[in-house]
Enzyme design. Structure first.
Site, PDB file in Angstrom:
ATOM      1  N   GLU A 296     -43.108 -10.142 -18.891  1.00 20.62           N
ATOM      2  CA  GLU A 296     -42.161 -11.239 -19.068  1.00 20.62           C
ATOM      3  C   GLU A 296     -41.922 -11.944 -17.753  1.00 20.62           C
ATOM      4  OE1 GLU A 296     -38.504  -9.705 -20.671  1.00 20.62           O
ATOM      5  OE2 GLU A 296     -39.327  -9.559 -22.690  1.00 20.62           O
TER       6      GLU A 296
ATOM      7  N   LYS B 128     -40.837  -3.518 -28.571  1.00 16.77           N
ATOM      8  CA  LYS B 128     -40.382  -4.808 -28.042  1.00 16.77           C
ATOM      9  C   LYS B 128     -41.398  -5.934 -28.271  1.00 16.77           C
ATOM     10  CE  LYS B 128     -37.814  -2.585 -24.263  1.00 16.77           C
ATOM     11  NZ  LYS B 128     -36.411  -2.553 -24.641  1.00 16.77           N
TER      12      LYS B 128
ATOM     13  N   HIS C 117     -30.885  -1.347 -14.586  1.00 14.38           N
ATOM     14  CA  HIS C 117     -31.007  -1.905 -15.926  1.00 14.38           C
ATOM     15  C   HIS C 117     -30.125  -1.187 -16.937  1.00 14.38           C
ATOM     16  CE1 HIS C 117     -34.278  -4.119 -14.224  1.00 14.38           C
ATOM     17  NE2 HIS C 117     -34.985  -3.040 -14.000  1.00 14.38           N
TER      18      HIS C 117
ATOM     19  N   ARG D  81     -28.435  -0.370 -34.232  1.00 16.45           N
ATOM     20  CA  ARG D  81     -27.446   0.719 -34.300  1.00 16.45           C
ATOM     21  C   ARG D  81     -26.133   0.198 -33.751  1.00 16.45           C
ATOM     22  NH1 ARG D  81     -27.175   1.454 -28.730  1.00 16.45           N
ATOM     23  NH2 ARG D  81     -29.168   1.278 -27.664  1.00 16.45           N
TER      24      ARG D  81
HETATM   25  P1  ADP Z   1     -26.644   0.489 -24.741  1.00 12.13           P
HETATM   26  O1  ADP Z   1     -27.157  -0.897 -24.591  1.00 12.13           O
HETATM   27  O2  ADP Z   1     -25.740   0.633 -25.901  1.00 12.13           O
HETATM   28  O3  ADP Z   1     -26.144   1.109 -23.491  1.00 12.13           O
HETATM   29  P2  ADP Z   1     -28.987   2.131 -24.422  1.00 12.13           P
HETATM   30  O4  ADP Z   1     -30.325   1.802 -25.006  1.00 12.13           O
HETATM   31  O5  ADP Z   1     -28.868   2.081 -22.956  1.00 12.13           O
HETATM   32  O6  ADP Z   1     -27.940   1.240 -25.159  1.00 12.13           O
HETATM   33  O7  ADP Z   1     -28.635   3.589 -24.900  1.00 12.13           O
HETATM   34  C1  ADP Z   1     -27.525   3.904 -25.689  1.00 12.13           C
HETATM   35  C2  ADP Z   1     -27.256   5.344 -25.553  1.00 12.13           C
HETATM   36  O8  ADP Z   1     -28.335   6.075 -26.032  1.00 12.13           O
HETATM   37  C3  ADP Z   1     -27.027   5.750 -24.114  1.00 12.13           C
HETATM   38  O9  ADP Z   1     -25.969   6.651 -24.066  1.00 12.13           O
HETATM   39  C4  ADP Z   1     -28.311   6.397 -23.718  1.00 12.13           C
HETATM   40  O10 ADP Z   1     -28.091   7.433 -22.792  1.00 12.13           O
HETATM   41  C5  ADP Z   1     -28.821   6.921 -25.032  1.00 12.13           C
HETATM   42  N1  ADP Z   1     -30.265   6.843 -25.141  1.00 12.13           N
HETATM   43  C6  ADP Z   1     -31.062   5.801 -24.838  1.00 12.13           C
HETATM   44  N2  ADP Z   1     -32.339   6.085 -25.093  1.00 12.13           N
HETATM   45  C7  ADP Z   1     -32.361   7.339 -25.580  1.00 12.13           C
HETATM   46  C8  ADP Z   1     -33.381   8.217 -26.041  1.00 12.13           C
HETATM   47  N3  ADP Z   1     -34.665   7.862 -26.032  1.00 12.13           N
HETATM   48  N4  ADP Z   1     -33.032   9.427 -26.490  1.00 12.13           N
HETATM   49  C9  ADP Z   1     -31.741   9.814 -26.495  1.00 12.13           C
HETATM   50  N5  ADP Z   1     -30.740   9.040 -26.083  1.00 12.13           N
HETATM   51  C10 ADP Z   1     -31.037   7.817 -25.619  1.00 12.13           C
HETATM   52  P1  ADP Z   2     -33.792  -1.471 -22.690  1.00 11.39           P
HETATM   53  O1  ADP Z   2     -34.471  -1.199 -23.984  1.00 11.39           O
HETATM   54  O2  ADP Z   2     -34.088  -0.466 -21.664  1.00 11.39           O
HETATM   55  O3  ADP Z   2     -32.336  -1.755 -22.889  1.00 11.39           O
HETATM   56  P2  ADP Z   2     -34.104  -4.349 -22.223  1.00 11.39           P
HETATM   57  O4  ADP Z   2     -35.310  -5.115 -22.605  1.00 11.39           O
HETATM   58  O5  ADP Z   2     -32.907  -4.537 -23.057  1.00 11.39           O
HETATM   59  O6  ADP Z   2     -34.494  -2.819 -22.144  1.00 11.39           O
HETATM   60  O7  ADP Z   2     -33.756  -4.696 -20.715  1.00 11.39           O
HETATM   61  C1  ADP Z   2     -32.794  -3.966 -20.000  1.00 11.39           C
HETATM   62  C2  ADP Z   2     -32.242  -4.808 -18.862  1.00 11.39           C
HETATM   63  O8  ADP Z   2     -33.280  -5.262 -17.980  1.00 11.39           O
HETATM   64  C3  ADP Z   2     -31.569  -6.075 -19.310  1.00 11.39           C
HETATM   65  O9  ADP Z   2     -30.225  -5.850 -19.672  1.00 11.39           O
HETATM   66  C4  ADP Z   2     -31.695  -6.959 -18.090  1.00 11.39           C
HETATM   67  O10 ADP Z   2     -30.705  -6.649 -17.136  1.00 11.39           O
HETATM   68  C5  ADP Z   2     -33.031  -6.571 -17.517  1.00 11.39           C
HETATM   69  N1  ADP Z   2     -34.084  -7.489 -17.981  1.00 11.39           N
HETATM   70  C6  ADP Z   2     -34.830  -7.331 -19.092  1.00 11.39           C
HETATM   71  N2  ADP Z   2     -35.707  -8.347 -19.239  1.00 11.39           N
HETATM   72  C7  ADP Z   2     -35.512  -9.175 -18.196  1.00 11.39           C
HETATM   73  C8  ADP Z   2     -36.120 -10.394 -17.762  1.00 11.39           C
HETATM   74  N3  ADP Z   2     -37.131 -10.948 -18.438  1.00 11.39           N
HETATM   75  N4  ADP Z   2     -35.662 -10.976 -16.632  1.00 11.39           N
HETATM   76  C9  ADP Z   2     -34.661 -10.418 -15.923  1.00 11.39           C
HETATM   77  N5  ADP Z   2     -34.065  -9.256 -16.260  1.00 11.39           N
HETATM   78  C10 ADP Z   2     -34.470  -8.628 -17.387  1.00 11.39           C
HETATM   79 MG    MG Z   3     -31.522  -3.242 -23.934  1.00 12.68          MG
END
Ligand code: ADP
Ligand code: ADP
Ligand code: MG
Length: 651
Positions: free
Chosen positions: A200, A116, A235, A297
């Site tokens: 952040e 990130k 989240h 993806r």
């Molecule tokens: P989305 O925003 O599409 O929900 P996520 O990052 O939450 O994306 O994850 C997408 C899918 O991949 C979810 O079903 C989650 O359970 C799975 N997933 C996320 N991180 C991992 C990981 N490190 N290894 C295996 N599966 C993962």
């Molecule tokens: P992940 O890789 O686990 O999906 P993200 O960076 O996409 O991580 O953040 C997941 C969730 O956390 C976001 O969908 C949002 O709801 C919350 N989030 C992330 N960054 C912020 C922020 N700076 N302020 C408020 N909420 C946040």
């Molecule tokens: Mg995300």
């Protein structure tokens, strides 16, 4: 186009990808773990190969096993789905080295967006707004704390390698920073093998708005509009929709440009999602959103985009991977109506959203106008503890937002799932929540409204218990009756004598059942119908699903599991059904033993008598502690069900 594909995933997404691949004329090759041998995606495939035991680390995450299958079968391309190896640049490279086309972006783009902090630095240079904060290399706690202070609380500490909502800590006060940092780093190290974090500004009234982008190998990058995924818990997304409520053409153009710029900055092709966090406190604005991360993806929630644009995004992935140009230009894309998706999970919102695994005794997901179901399990299948407990994605499309939400809510409520508990009612409540309906969205909505959404421990549904008890008693009577006829050879035996449930006219009896783990008695009358008042006045429309060990009483997403109590279970406690301390005969039978005398002191649950019926002895227990009074029978007497044998007086 390719003639064969290996799908390196499982569940609903493996099946969803397979369907498009089949339609495009490809031979579909599945890989599966031992736990998935009977899964629908395995039987759907043209051929399927086991790649190891249930844990993903020993099967779905083992590059070598998967590529061995690719070589052996001559698969031309490989689709990774989402999760698992989908965002692993080394895996994408290993595919290329093995001569298999990876259906996804170039490994360089996966790598560039993988962390990130690096991703933020990169898109910032391309002019994309990023969340204010610190995403540099220094990881010294004192330095990070100082940065947090400068950024201004609340802040969010994030694992640079994080994903799936893990490795994040919101900090509201300077004094709490060190502890939150340490715990975030620990989680990051354990989950992602990388303890580094970024900091952040925590955006107020945050809305998660993401943009679906698509690029081809000819330098074109376009977007397929936005999705709003603000309905989150921990989240993680719960409900997603497109378009985003309150979006205007002007703001959409700003989001779209930022997303396409981010994609172009890494030479992107294939499907990708650029996630933004928007400050929702004053509505969506062209200058009120920031880049969070890019997912390189296909996204879980891609169906809502398919529903409003009419494009099959998996087909586009295959076309782009095969070197074709995108078949559409930005100006030709249109939004048709509104679409919303709910992730139907085997979990219990009422008990902290605990996963609820087990066999699906019934799975009937309601079809209907505008409803699409992407599911990876079938009735009789199992939700195992090894993977994400998602049962299905239920997607609704409508002419407008309200119509889509109504359709989704109705489809959820009409669905029948018996076995594992589900979040069906919770989802339906969320779809009807006034703030959600009004488009007043932010990522804290669910947490603020857990009680209103029904995510609290429920009281036992007594009406459902009575309905279940009636059905079980009727079934048991029929079974006993059939057995007696078989034994005696008489067909006209009215069976009242030997029938453990028959009552003298006008008498009431108690069916002893275990409902949701709670032992209770249900009052039934002579005709084995619910005693007045026992079932409430409202006749409800229950769906009953019988399984080997229990009956599932279902009503609009709510499940009550009920079984007849084992009559020999001495721990059975049906006190409370008789607050007066009456000791009643549990069934029609003979009083074969009396263990107490008048005036004797007894403990609650103590055995006071035995009633024999059907050659079986049934212990009779004291419903409470006290003194024995009013013994009405001597040993050897015939008893009707529910007749009072004695009373335990409070003493
Ligand atoms: P989305 O925003 O599409 O929900 P996520 O990052 O939450 O994306 O994850 C997408 C899918 O991949 C979810 O079903 C989650 O359970 C799975 N997933 C996320 N991180 C991992 C990981 N490190 N290894 C295996 N599966 C993962
Ligand atoms: P992940 O890789 O686990 O999906 P993200 O960076 O996409 O991580 O953040 C997941 C969730 O956390 C976001 O969908 C949002 O709801 C919350 N989030 C992330 N960054 C912020 C922020 N700076 N302020 C408020 N909420 C946040
Ligand atoms: Mg995300």
């Amino acid at each position: 186009m390719f003639s064969s594909v290996l799908i390196a995933n499982r569940g609903e997404i493996a099946l969803r990808v397979a369907k498009t691949a089949r339609r495009l004329g490809m031979r579909v090759i599945a890989v599966y773990s031992e736990a998935d041998a009977d899964a629908p995606f395995v039987s759907f495939a043209d051929e399927a190969h086991c790649i190891g035991p249930a844990p993903a680390r020993e099967s779905y995450l083992v590059t070598q096993r998967i590529l061995d299958v690719a070589r052996k079968t001559g698969a031309q391309c490989l689709h990774p789905g989402y999760g698992f190896l989908s965002e692993n640049a080394e895996f994408a490279e290993a595919c290329a080295a093995a001569g298999v086309v990876f259906v996804g972006p170039p490994p360089s783009a996966v790598r560039a967006m993988g962390l990130k902090d690096a991703a933020k630095a990169l898109v910032e240079k391309a002019g994309v707004p990023v969340v204010p904060g610190y995403h540099g290399e220094i990881q010294d706690p004192a330095f990070l704390k100082e940065k947090a202070y400068q950024i201004g609380y609340p802040v969010l500490i994030k694992a640079v390698a994080g994903g799936g909502g893990k490795g994040m800590r919101r900090v509201d006060k300077h004094a709490d920073f060190e502890e939150a940092l340490a715990s975030c780093q620990r989680e990051a190290q354990n989950s992602f093998g990388d303890a580094r974090v970024l900091i952040e500004k925590y955006v107020t009234a945050p809305r998660h708005v993401e943009v679906q982008i698509f690029g081809d190998r000819h330098g074109n990058v376009i977007h397929f509009f936005e999705r709003d995924c603000s309905m989150q818990r921990r989240h993680q997304k719960v409900i997603e929709e497109a378009p985003a409520p309150g979006m205007t053409a002007e703001v959409r153009a700003a989001f779209g440009k930022a997303a396409v710029d981010a994609g172009k900055a890494v030479g992107y092709f294939g499907a990708g999602t650029v996630e933004f966090i928007a400050d929702g406190s004053k509505g969506l604005r062209p200058d009120g959103f920031y880049f969070m991360e890019m997912n390189t993806r296909l996204q879980v929630e891609h169906p809502v985009t398919e529903e409003i644009t009419g494009f099959d995004l998996v087909e586009l992935q295959f076309r782009v991977a095969a070197g074709e140009k995108l078949p559409v230009v930005q100006e030709d894309l249109r939004i048709d109506g509104h679409a919303v998706e709910a992730r139907l999970y085997a979990e219990e919102p009422e008990r902290g959203f605990l996963p609820s695994t087990g066999r699906l005794h019934a799975l009937r997901l309601a079809e209907g106008e505008g409803i699409r179901i992407d599911s990876g399990v079938i009735e009789g299948g199992e939700v195992t503890p090894f993977y994400d407990p998602m049962i299905a994605k239920v997607i609704a499309h409508g002419d407008n937002r309200d119509e889509a939400l109504d359709r989704l809510r109705d489809a959820l409520m009409a669905s029948v799932v018996a076995g594992p508990k589900t979040n069906t009612r919770f989802l339906a409540a969320l779809l009807d929540h006034p703030d959600f309906r009004a488009g007043k969205l932010d990522t804290g909505l669910i947490d603020r409204n857990l009680e209103a959404l029904g995510a609290v421990p429920p009281a036992l549904d007594r009406v459902a218990v009575t309905a279940g008890a009636l059905a079980l008693v009727a079934e048991e009577k029929a079974r006993l009756h059939a057995a007696a006829i078989a034994r005696s050879g008489w067909l006209d035996d009215p069976f009242t004598e030997a029938d453990g449930f028959a009552l003298a006219p006008g008498r009431r009896g108690i069916a002893r059942v275990v409902a949701e783990g709670e032992a209770i008695g249900v009052e039934l009358d002579a005709a084995c119908e619910a005693a007045p008042g026992a079932s409430g006045d409202n006749a409800r429309d229950f769906t009953l699903v019988g399984a080997e060990d229990a009956l599932y009483v279902l009503d609009r997403g709510r499940q009550t599991r009920i079984a007849l109590a084992d009559p020999l279970d001495v721990s059975f406690d049906d006190h409370g059904t008789d607050a007066g301390g009456n000791v009643k005969s549990p069934m029609h039978g003979k009083l074969v033993a009396l263990f107490v005398v008048e005036g004797e002191a007894v403990e609650k649950g103590q055995r006071v008598a035995i009633v024999e019926a059907m050659k079986m002895e049934h212990p009779v227990l004291a419903p409470r502690a006290g003194l024995v009074e009013g013994i009405a029978f001597e040993a050897g007497a015939q008893l009707g069900e529910g007749v009072r044998i004695m009373v335990i007086a409070e003493g």
